[in-house]
Design an enzyme around this catalytic site. Structure first.
Site, short mmCIF file in Angstrom:
data_model
loop_
_atom_site.label_atom_id
_atom_site.label_comp_id
_atom_site.label_asym_id
_atom_site.label_seq_id
_atom_site.Cartn_x
_atom_site.Cartn_y
_atom_site.Cartn_z
N GLY A 29 -7.47 -11.24 22.55
CA GLY A 29 -7.06 -9.84 22.66
C GLY A 29 -6.28 -9.57 23.93
CB ALA A 83 -15.37 -4.83 22.32
CG ASP A 84 -11.19 -3.95 18.20
OD1 ASP A 84 -10.08 -4.02 18.76
OD2 ASP A 84 -11.62 -4.83 17.44
CE LYS A 94 -15.85 -9.71 19.98
NZ LYS A 94 -14.53 -9.57 20.64
CD GLU A 103 -13.07 -12.19 18.77
OE1 GLU A 103 -11.97 -12.05 19.34
OE2 GLU A 103 -13.61 -11.28 18.13
#
Length: 218
Positions: A29, A83-84, A94, A103
Site C-alpha cells: 500500500g 489498513a483501509d 484491509k 497479508e
C-alpha cells in the site's frame, strides 16, 4: 500536515520496532511504500523481508533488501502494514490493494503486527470502506448471492486478478458491529479464500499520524 506527509511520518515511526538481525514482514500500500523507502536506510540491520505482494517484492528488491520466503523463514518477529480502516480496538479492514490473503497469512505468522495509518483511516466502526473478499473465480457469482442474503451489496472488481490468481468482490453496506463474528461467517462461505476483516488476528500496535504527530494504540 498533508496526507502524504502524514503517511511518511507514521511509516518512519514504525522503524522504532525493528531490532538487529530481524526478518520482517512487509505489507502493501501507499503508506508501506514510504516504510520501504525508510527501510532502505536501515537495511544493514535486518536479515531480510517477507513480502505480502508481488508489488512489494519488487520494491524491496529495488532497494537492495533481501526478499525471503515465509516457508523458509518460519515465524517472524515483526510485520508492518497499513489498513483501509482501523479502530482503536485494533480491528482492521484491509484489502483495497488486493493483497489481503498474503497479508493475513503474514500477520498470523508474526509475533508483533504494527499497523501504520493516517488519521483519515481511523473509524469508530469498520464498514465505511467496502469489504474485500478474495474468492475462487468459479465461485464468484455463488459467493455474491450468499453475500446478498446477509445484507451486503457485492461488486466484482472487474479486470483484476490477485497475486494468487483469484477474483475480488468488494462488499458494500455490511453492518460490521461484531468484526470477529463476521470474519468467521464470511470465511465459511464455500469459495471465499479470505476476507479483509482483521479481527481474529488484529494489530498489536496501531500507529496513527495526526496533525500533531503520531498516536499509538495497543
Amino acid at each position: 500536515m498533508d496526507q502524504e506527509t502524514k503517511k511518511h511520518t507514521v511509516a518512519k515511526a514504525a522503524l522504532n520496532f525493528i531490532e538487529d538481525g530481524m526478518i520482517i514482514g512487509v505489507g502493501t500500500g501507499t503508506t508501506v511504500d514510504f516504510f520501504i523507502e525508510e527501510l532502505e536506510n536501515v537495511k544493514s540491520r535486518i536479515e531480510g523481508a517477507v513480502a505480502s505482494s508481488e508489488s512489494t517484492n519488487k520494491k524491496l528488491k529495488q532497494k537492495g533488501i533481501p526478499v525471503l520466503e515465509l516457508n523458509s523463514t518460519g515465524d517472524l518477529e515483526l510485520y508492518v502494514d497499513g489498513a483501509d480502516e482501523a479502530t482503536k480496538h485494533l480491528h482492521l479492514l484491509k484489502g483495497g490493494g488486493g493483497a489481503l490473503t498474503r497479508e493475513k497469512i503474514i500477520a498470523q505468522a508474526s509475533r508483533r503486527f504494527v499497523c501504520v495509518v493516517d488519521d483519515t483511516k481511523l473509524v469508530d466502526r469498520l464498514g465505511r470502506f467496502p469489504l474485500p473478499l478474495e474468492v475462487i473465480p468459479m465461485a464468484r457469482s455463488a459467493v455474491a448471492r450468499e453475500i446478498v442474503k446477509i445484507g451486503g451489496t457485492p461488486e466484482w472488481r472487474s479486470n483484476y486478478q490477485t497475486d494468487n490468481g483469484n477474483a475480488i468482490l468488494d462488499v458494500h453496506h455490511l453492518q460490521i458491529s461484531d468484526p470477529s463474528s463476521l470474519e468467521t461467517l464470511l470465511n465459511q462461505i464455500p469459495g471465499v479464500v479470505t476476507n479483509g476483516i482483521f479481527a481474529k488476528r488484529p494489530a498489536d500496535v496501531l500507529l496513527v499520524a495526526t496533525e500533531s504527530g503520531v498516536d499509538s494504540y495497543t
